[in-house]
Design a protein around this motif. Structure first.
Motif, PDB file in Angstrom:
ATOM      1  N   THR A  29       0.853  -1.184   0.000  1.00  0.00           N
ATOM      2  CA  THR A  29       0.000   0.000   0.000  1.00  0.00           C
ATOM      3  C   THR A  29       0.892   1.238   0.000  1.00  0.00           C
ATOM      4  OG1 THR A  29      -0.152   0.189   2.419  1.00  0.00           O
ATOM      5  CG2 THR A  29      -1.780  -1.222   1.308  1.00  0.00           C
ATOM      6  N   LYS A  30       0.261   2.381  -0.185  1.00  0.00           N
ATOM      7  CA  LYS A  30       1.018   3.642  -0.137  1.00  0.00           C
ATOM      8  C   LYS A  30       0.162   4.718   0.514  1.00  0.00           C
ATOM      9  CE  LYS A  30      -0.449   5.421  -4.666  1.00  0.00           C
ATOM     10  NZ  LYS A  30      -0.012   5.899  -6.003  1.00  0.00           N
ATOM     11  N   LEU A  31       0.824   5.710   1.073  1.00  0.00           N
ATOM     12  CA  LEU A  31       0.142   6.851   1.650  1.00  0.00           C
ATOM     13  C   LEU A  31      -0.393   7.721   0.522  1.00  0.00           C
ATOM     14  CD1 LEU A  31      -0.551   8.583   4.172  1.00  0.00           C
ATOM     15  CD2 LEU A  31       1.652   9.718   3.845  1.00  0.00           C
ATOM     16  N   ALA A  32      -1.715   7.891   0.488  1.00  0.00           N
ATOM     17  CA  ALA A  32      -2.324   8.713  -0.562  1.00  0.00           C
ATOM     18  C   ALA A  32      -2.378  10.177  -0.161  1.00  0.00           C
ATOM     19  CB  ALA A  32      -3.735   8.201  -0.875  1.00  0.00           C
ATOM     20  N   VAL A  33      -2.728  10.419   1.106  1.00  0.00           N
ATOM     21  CA  VAL A  33      -2.853  11.798   1.584  1.00  0.00           C
ATOM     22  C   VAL A  33      -2.909  11.770   3.108  1.00  0.00           C
ATOM     23  CG1 VAL A  33      -5.390  11.747   1.468  1.00  0.00           C
ATOM     24  CG2 VAL A  33      -4.190  13.948   1.287  1.00  0.00           C
ATOM     25  N   ILE A  57      -7.693   3.920   6.878  1.00  0.00           N
ATOM     26  CA  ILE A  57      -7.449   5.220   7.495  1.00  0.00           C
ATOM     27  C   ILE A  57      -6.828   4.995   8.865  1.00  0.00           C
ATOM     28  CG2 ILE A  57      -8.455   7.475   7.995  1.00  0.00           C
ATOM     29  CD1 ILE A  57     -11.018   6.417   6.539  1.00  0.00           C
ATOM     30  N   ALA A  58      -5.702   5.643   9.103  1.00  0.00           N
ATOM     31  CA  ALA A  58      -4.997   5.528  10.378  1.00  0.00           C
ATOM     32  C   ALA A  58      -4.981   6.891  11.061  1.00  0.00           C
ATOM     33  CB  ALA A  58      -3.574   5.022  10.158  1.00  0.00           C
ATOM     34  N   PHE A  59      -5.315   6.892  12.339  1.00  0.00           N
ATOM     35  CA  PHE A  59      -5.369   8.118  13.132  1.00  0.00           C
ATOM     36  C   PHE A  59      -4.319   8.049  14.240  1.00  0.00           C
ATOM     37  CE2 PHE A  59      -9.504   7.263  11.387  1.00  0.00           C
ATOM     38  CZ  PHE A  59     -10.025   8.482  11.007  1.00  0.00           C
ATOM     39  N   ARG A  60      -3.629   9.161  14.452  1.00  0.00           N
ATOM     40  CA  ARG A  60      -2.602   9.239  15.492  1.00  0.00           C
ATOM     41  C   ARG A  60      -2.815  10.504  16.314  1.00  0.00           C
ATOM     42  NH1 ARG A  60       2.998  10.055  13.032  1.00  0.00           N
ATOM     43  NH2 ARG A  60       2.384  12.252  13.168  1.00  0.00           N
ATOM     44  N   THR A  90      -3.532  19.466  21.324  1.00  0.00           N
ATOM     45  CA  THR A  90      -3.288  18.121  20.810  1.00  0.00           C
ATOM     46  C   THR A  90      -3.202  18.174  19.288  1.00  0.00           C
ATOM     47  OG1 THR A  90      -4.579  17.205  22.644  1.00  0.00           O
ATOM     48  CG2 THR A  90      -4.166  15.748  20.775  1.00  0.00           C
ATOM     49  N   ILE A  91      -2.323  17.345  18.732  1.00  0.00           N
ATOM     50  CA  ILE A  91      -2.233  17.187  17.282  1.00  0.00           C
ATOM     51  C   ILE A  91      -2.864  15.853  16.892  1.00  0.00           C
ATOM     52  CG2 ILE A  91      -0.688  16.855  15.325  1.00  0.00           C
ATOM     53  CD1 ILE A  91      -0.733  19.717  16.191  1.00  0.00           C
ATOM     54  N   VAL A  92      -3.822  15.898  15.969  1.00  0.00           N
ATOM     55  CA  VAL A  92      -4.446  14.689  15.433  1.00  0.00           C
ATOM     56  C   VAL A  92      -4.051  14.554  13.965  1.00  0.00           C
ATOM     57  CG1 VAL A  92      -6.605  13.465  14.983  1.00  0.00           C
ATOM     58  CG2 VAL A  92      -6.406  14.923  17.013  1.00  0.00           C
ATOM     59  N   THR A  93      -3.369  13.463  13.648  1.00  0.00           N
ATOM     60  CA  THR A  93      -2.932  13.194  12.275  1.00  0.00           C
ATOM     61  C   THR A  93      -3.774  12.074  11.687  1.00  0.00           C
ATOM     62  OG1 THR A  93      -0.673  13.857  12.818  1.00  0.00           O
ATOM     63  CG2 THR A  93      -0.978  12.554  10.813  1.00  0.00           C
ATOM     64  N   THR A  94      -4.287  12.293  10.483  1.00  0.00           N
ATOM     65  CA  THR A  94      -5.096  11.293   9.781  1.00  0.00           C
ATOM     66  C   THR A  94      -4.399  10.951   8.475  1.00  0.00           C
ATOM     67  OG1 THR A  94      -7.086  12.339  10.703  1.00  0.00           O
ATOM     68  CG2 THR A  94      -7.407  10.755   8.915  1.00  0.00           C
ATOM     69  N   LYS A  95      -4.256   9.638   8.205  1.00  0.00           N
ATOM     70  CA  LYS A  95      -3.572   9.192   6.990  1.00  0.00           C
ATOM     71  C   LYS A  95      -4.464   8.212   6.237  1.00  0.00           C
ATOM     72  CE  LYS A  95       1.026   9.666   9.081  1.00  0.00           C
ATOM     73  NZ  LYS A  95       2.356   9.044   9.286  1.00  0.00           N
ATOM     74  N   TRP A  96      -4.576   8.427   4.923  1.00  0.00           N
ATOM     75  CA  TRP A  96      -5.357   7.551   4.053  1.00  0.00           C
ATOM     76  C   TRP A  96      -4.406   6.747   3.157  1.00  0.00           C
ATOM     77  CZ3 TRP A  96      -6.746  12.388   5.518  1.00  0.00           C
ATOM     78  CH2 TRP A  96      -8.052  12.620   5.965  1.00  0.00           C
ATOM     79  N   PHE A  97      -4.573   5.426   3.140  1.00  0.00           N
ATOM     80  CA  PHE A  97      -3.702   4.543   2.362  1.00  0.00           C
ATOM     81  C   PHE A  97      -4.515   3.815   1.287  1.00  0.00           C
ATOM     82  CE2 PHE A  97      -1.553   5.260   6.304  1.00  0.00           C
ATOM     83  CZ  PHE A  97      -0.188   5.210   6.022  1.00  0.00           C
ATOM     84  N   TRP A 138     -14.050  12.037   6.532  1.00  0.00           N
ATOM     85  CA  TRP A 138     -13.288  12.187   7.777  1.00  0.00           C
ATOM     86  C   TRP A 138     -12.741  13.594   7.964  1.00  0.00           C
ATOM     87  CZ3 TRP A 138     -13.682   9.715  12.040  1.00  0.00           C
ATOM     88  CH2 TRP A 138     -14.188   8.400  12.029  1.00  0.00           C
ATOM     89  N   ASP A 139     -12.549  14.344   6.884  1.00  0.00           N
ATOM     90  CA  ASP A 139     -12.222  15.763   7.063  1.00  0.00           C
ATOM     91  C   ASP A 139     -13.357  16.471   7.797  1.00  0.00           C
ATOM     92  OD1 ASP A 139      -9.714  15.781   5.978  1.00  0.00           O
ATOM     93  OD2 ASP A 139     -10.299  16.637   4.054  1.00  0.00           O
TER      94      ASP A 139
END
Length: 424
Positions: free
Chosen positions: A194-198, A331-334, A343-350, A370-371
């Motif tokens: 897989t790859k990170l899309a955004v 979707i991964a959330f950190r 707090t910083i919330v990072t969302t990544k779509w693969f 999710w945005d």
């Protein structure tokens, strides 16, 4: 007051805060929210960072973000910059992102690729395993290069997830069992392909625990998340006390299809208060993935998956991650704390690594739901923080039917902090 006296005062203040925190956690009713200081006091926040975020396993990213030798990502855990990179043997390693010469940051970018790690300050150079290769000719003849390699952090992977621990000792708990199950449940997705899309990074003016509490219940969803509820069913699992007969029948039908394809789905939880849990849940009938209309987000499904109606496999890792794994993307959330009220919330779509943006998928389609949901949760969290800061705030009751996930989280938080404070 001289510097020594000032340090003594600060040390005394921290010890007093630790005593106060222990008393608060020992006396708290488990089905009530926490005392205000645990959400807004800088001393309490420092204890959170020392006893939770510097001692427990934290999710930092996915292995597919660093697919090749020399690929790296960086992350800030409080005041601790951390570097995660792939070495020449394919191993994923974590190091403190600070040079052993005078402490300068080594890698200043969020992600990149290197042949070796070269400090931009004085060009000290390290290999991909953290060994010091070059320290200039100015060091004296007794200087031992072997004693000045990068400081490593504990690092483990499971199912394509990367976890680090900054503690002096590795936590001894059920974490390895969780990683084994992650490997099993993530196998169909073939994360390495897989790859990170955004990705998005959201700054929220709220304590990190409020961010997690908000995530651990959907009591607020019907009033706040119209986009999310186009596809999401609110039940946590098949044992959810709110689950209807219609839902249970829908789950049974979907799970039969998953079984036929060899797709894991049954609830797995780890720890007395479910610090880590994995469960696959169906989405609403006739929807495939979490897009606005429930239709596919990418033309290429992940791994060996053939059924587009794979629901969402929900993966929770306390204290800082939740995730949604679907048929054509995940979707991964950190979550990472910044201060007592930031707090910083990072969302990544693969997506599949061969998926082409603009042909196989559109980033706007991937991220629209999710945005919107993240922004809505940000408003809720910041309003929650403002109310807690009021002198009129006092802890309030959770619903054991709708907010049992929040109760579980705070039980874990309370027991973890007390355990770590008592093991010094």
């Amino acid at each position: 007051m001289n510097q020594h006296d000032l340090l003594n005062v600060r040390h005394a203040s921290l010890n007093e805060a630790k005593t106060a925190m222990t008393n608060m956690l020992e006396k708290r009713p488990s089905n009530y929210s926490l005392d205000a200081q645990l959400y807004n006091d800088p001393h309490m926040f420092r204890i959170d960072m020392e006893e939770v975020f510097q001692k427990e396993w934290l999710f930092v990213g996915m292995t597919s973000e660093i697919p090749k030798k020399g690929d790296y990502i960086t992350v800030e855990i409080g005041q601790n910059p951390v570097l995660i990179l792939r070495d020449g043997e394919g191993n994923v390693n974590a190091f403190h992102n600070t040079c052993r010469h005078r402490g300068s940051i080594l890698c200043t970018e969020h992600r990149g690729k290197v042949a070796n790690l070269v400090c931009p300050y004085h060009q000290w150079t390290y290999d991909l395993k953290g060994n010091l290769l070059f320290a200039g000719t100015e060091m004296n003849k007794d200087f031992d290069m072997k004693q000045h390699g990068l400081k490593s952090a504990f690092c483990k992977t499971g199912g394509g997830f990367i976890f680090v621990c900054l503690g002096e000792t590795e936590p001894t708990d059920e974490f390895d069992d969780f990683l084994v199950t992650l490997d099993e449940y993530m196998e169909p997705y073939d994360v390495e392909n897989t790859k990170l899309a955004v990705e998005s990074t959201m700054y929220e003016r709220a304590n990190w625990k409020l961010v997690l509490e908000n995530n651990r219940e959907c009591y607020h969803c019907s009033g706040s998340h119209p986009e999310l509820l186009h596809t999401l069913l609110e039940w946590d699992d098949t044992e959810d006390p709110r689950a209807t007969q219609d839902f249970l029948e829908h789950y049974a039908q979907q799970s039969n299809q998953w079984d036929a394809e060899g797709i894991p789905h049954k609830l797995k939880s780890f720890g007395e208060v479910q610090r880590n849990r994995i469960v696959r849940m169906p989405l609403k009938k006739s929807t495939k993935v979490m897009t606005i209309d429930g239709t596919a987000a990418s033309t290429k499904m992940l791994g060996r998956i053939k059924n587009p109606e794979l629901g969402s496999m929900r993966i929770l890792h306390l204290p800082n991650s939740w995730n949604h794994m679907q048929s054509d993307h995940f979707i991964a959330f950190r979550v990472l704390p910044v201060s007592a009220q930031e707090t910083i919330v990072t969302t990544k779509w693969f997506v599949h690594k061969d998926a082409v943006e603009g042909i196989d998928y559109e980033t706007d389609t991937l991220r629209k739901v999710w945005d919107a949901t993240n922004e809505q949760d940000k408003v809720l969290g910041e309003r929650n923080q403002l109310g807690i800061n009021s002198i009129g705030y006092q802890p309030g009751p959770y619903s054991e039917t709708y907010e049992f996930g929040v109760i579980n989280f705070l039980d874990w938080y309370s027991s973890t902090v007390q355990k770590n404070l008592n093991t010094k």
